[in-house]
Design an enzyme around this catalytic site. Structure first.
Site, PDB file in Angstrom:
ATOM      1  N   CYS A  89       0.837  -1.203   0.000  1.00 39.87           N
ATOM      2  CA  CYS A  89       0.000   0.000   0.000  1.00 39.87           C
ATOM      3  C   CYS A  89       0.872   1.253   0.000  1.00 39.87           C
ATOM      4  O   CYS A  89       0.612   2.205  -0.742  1.00 39.87           O
ATOM      5  CB  CYS A  89      -0.926  -0.014   1.215  1.00 39.87           C
ATOM      6  N   CYS A  90       1.909   1.257   0.834  1.00 41.40           N
ATOM      7  CA  CYS A  90       2.810   2.405   0.881  1.00 41.40           C
ATOM      8  C   CYS A  90       3.530   2.592  -0.455  1.00 41.40           C
ATOM      9  O   CYS A  90       3.730   3.728  -0.899  1.00 41.40           O
ATOM     10  CB  CYS A  90       3.833   2.227   1.999  1.00 41.40           C
ATOM     11  N   CYS A 149      -1.227   8.346   7.105  1.00 40.19           N
ATOM     12  CA  CYS A 149      -2.533   7.931   6.609  1.00 40.19           C
ATOM     13  C   CYS A 149      -3.436   7.549   7.780  1.00 40.19           C
ATOM     14  O   CYS A 149      -2.973   7.008   8.792  1.00 40.19           O
ATOM     15  CB  CYS A 149      -2.385   6.754   5.653  1.00 40.19           C
ATOM     16  N   CYS A 189      -3.410   3.964   9.418  1.00 42.17           N
ATOM     17  CA  CYS A 189      -2.118   3.516   9.945  1.00 42.17           C
ATOM     18  C   CYS A 189      -1.508   4.499  10.938  1.00 42.17           C
ATOM     19  O   CYS A 189      -0.307   4.451  11.212  1.00 42.17           O
ATOM     20  CB  CYS A 189      -1.144   3.259   8.792  1.00 42.17           C
ATOM     21  N   CYS A 208       7.509   4.093   5.680  1.00 41.24           N
ATOM     22  CA  CYS A 208       6.628   3.839   4.538  1.00 41.24           C
ATOM     23  C   CYS A 208       7.389   3.354   3.315  1.00 41.24           C
ATOM     24  O   CYS A 208       6.813   2.739   2.423  1.00 41.24           O
ATOM     25  CB  CYS A 208       5.838   5.096   4.185  1.00 41.24           C
TER      26      CYS A 208
END
Length: 232
Positions: free
Chosen positions: A110-111, A191, A194, A217
């Site tokens: 995702c990062c 985010c 997180c 990240c």
């Protein structure tokens, strides 16, 4: 490039920024900012030197609304003239994160999708970039140099040696607005899924990826080819 790496260790943060913006990389340097809880300090220093320096902002699509509004507040307050929102590729989002919960299944992926790849695109054409990491954050940042050479670019960490006390004093001295989530217990804001509140005495980044081994990240833990140390 070698001049920047060698000279950085003898300069204060404002002096380092001035040399980098005006002398070493005129027109070829950008600031990468999350508009998080400590971001106003670096942005204020850059704006005093040249408010037209590009500011790259990773608009991941998962940020707190408070962060977006804080960004707008700082842009107006500091007179920043070139803030660029870097967003993930729409086709990649559809293919890899169609349901929007990749952060729960694979936070590293995702990062990469929402931060690493967009930043790689955003930095195209720049010879150097500035970020606000500090050694007091701990972990991989504890031995942070003031300047390093990463992926073919000079990367400057002018606030590396600043403590939390230094940051607080700078906010107070210049009357800078605080991120609205800081008063609610968020010492570091990324985010929304997180980021978590931290308890008194915890490391300021303890709330990032809470309960996981993950601490970065990915935009900062790239292969380091050379570095210059020194005190901030």
């Amino acid at each position: 490039m070698r001049d920047a790496l060698a000279a950085s260790q003898d300069l204060t943060a404002p002096a380092l920024l001035a040399r980098a913006v005006r002398d070493w990389f005129p027109g070829g340097i950008a600031v990468v900012s999350s508009f998080g809880t400590e971001s106003a300090v670096l942005l204020h220093q850059v704006a005093r030197i040249d408010p037209t320096v590009p500011v790259l902002f990773l608009e991941t699509g998962k940020l707190f609304g408070e962060t977006l509004r804080y960004r707008d507040t700082l842009v107006e307050r500091l007179g920043l003239r070139d803030v660029r929102a870097l967003r993930p590729d729409p086709a990649a989002l559809t293919e890899t994160d169609a349901d929007g919960v990749l952060w729960a299944r694979n936070p590293d992926a995702c990062c990469y999708l929402r931060k690493v790849e967009p930043l790689e695109r955003g930095l195209s054409g720049f010879s150097a970039w500035i970020n606000g990491r500090k050694r007091h954050h701990g972990g991989d940042r504890a031995a942070l140099p003031l300047a390093e050479y990463v992926d073919g670019r000079v990367k400057l960490n002018p606030l590396a040696g600043w403590s939390r006390t230094d940051i607080t004093a700078y906010f107070d001295r210049h009357g800078l607005p605080r991120h609205p989530l800081e008063a609610d217990g968020f010492a570091s804001v990324g985010c929304m899924p997180c980021s978590d509140r931290v308890a008194p005495g915890e490391n300021p980044r303890a709330g990032r990826w809470r309960g996981q081994a993950k601490t970065e990240c990915g935009i900062h833990n790239r292969p380091r080819l050379a570095a210059a140390g020194g005190c901030g």
